[in-house]
Design an enzyme around this catalytic site. Sequence first.
Site, short mmCIF file in Angstrom:
data_model
loop_
_atom_site.label_atom_id
_atom_site.label_comp_id
_atom_site.label_asym_id
_atom_site.label_seq_id
_atom_site.Cartn_x
_atom_site.Cartn_y
_atom_site.Cartn_z
N HIS A 152 30.67 35.66 34.48
CA HIS A 152 31.64 35.08 33.52
C HIS A 152 31.19 33.72 32.98
CE1 HIS A 152 34.47 38.24 34.27
NE2 HIS A 152 34.64 37.91 35.54
N ASP B 61 30.43 45.61 37.36
CA ASP B 61 31.61 44.90 37.86
C ASP B 61 32.83 45.37 37.08
OD1 ASP B 61 32.18 42.05 39.46
OD2 ASP B 61 33.56 42.39 37.78
N HIS C 233 35.17 43.69 35.90
CA HIS C 233 35.49 42.76 34.81
C HIS C 233 34.32 42.70 33.83
CE1 HIS C 233 37.75 41.34 38.40
NE2 HIS C 233 38.73 41.23 37.52
N ASP D 167 34.33 45.48 42.61
CA ASP D 167 35.78 45.34 42.50
C ASP D 167 36.42 46.49 41.72
OD1 ASP D 167 34.36 44.28 40.38
OD2 ASP D 167 35.36 42.33 40.40
ZN LIG Z 1 34.78 41.25 38.83
#
Ligand SMILES: [Zn+2]
Length: 311
Positions: free
Chosen positions: A125, A162, A164, A245
């Site tokens: 991120h 991931d 996200h 995740d």
């Molecule tokens: Zn994540």
Amino acid sequence: MTTLAIYTHPACLDHDTGPAHAERPERLSAVSGALRDAFGDALRWHQAPRADRGALLRAHAPSLLEAVLETRPPRRTLLDPDTVLSPGSAEAALRAAGAGIAAVDAAFGGGDTRAFCVVRPPGHHASAGDAMGFCLFNNVAVAAAHALDRHGLARVAIADFDVHHGNGTQAIFEQEPRVLYAGSHQSPLYPGSGMADERGVGNIVNAPLPPGTGSAGFRAAWRECLLPALDAFAPQLLLVSAGFDGHWRDPLAQLQLQAGDYAWLTGELVAIAQRHAHGRIVSLLEGGYDLDALRECSVAHVRAMLPAPGQ
Ligand SMILES: [Zn+2]
């Protein structure tokens, strides 16, 4: 003997996010412990070196280096609502970024061609100028930029599974045709980006997946969209943003994946690395917030990366 290298460092445990934070040191201990239990001497463990300033500056603005490395807070402070800087964070961030660099150098320098970096804080991120979403430096972006610059590569691919979206990685490379970013993620979910029409200069491939997608939909997205894009790019090095995740036990998302999905995808990624990159595949731990799922998934991931005997 060909084996698999693990890069990690005890300083990564000293990034202190506080008692109620999902991205906690126990994540790293869980992964390391599970790998030692499952594989014993079959893995080659290395202490991650620190990334140097020049390596970080390939992906990041001087202002972010200053914020992470020179603030030296006497206690935990917040860089954004989710992202903590503690007294031990600078050293942890340097080792987390340094792990990927060392693994890339080994892959091009006669060392192990396959590696898994068991590090935190995670990275995908973080953008050029900003820490966010638990991430301080973008470890995979630093490794990719290092590979381009130091090893003179023309094509580096980043596969990001991931749950996200790797918004920071995408932002750093969306104008860089030597890097392909291909990733799946749950949408809607933090950070809100990663739509299929975000294409960069033709080098960004996003597969947003709705909550509850499950194994079949996840595998279809990779099989039909992301893996063909990676294959067509013919990377000289394959980097992986390995977040676990998406597992059904994870408290932060609802993608409903199983450890077997990560094993399957890892096998496909290894095959692409074998076809195009002389087997060079360097994976870096990103998210994953249920400790049992992290143990199971990281073992599945590494098992699928381990060379077969005689290979
Ligand atoms: Zn994540």
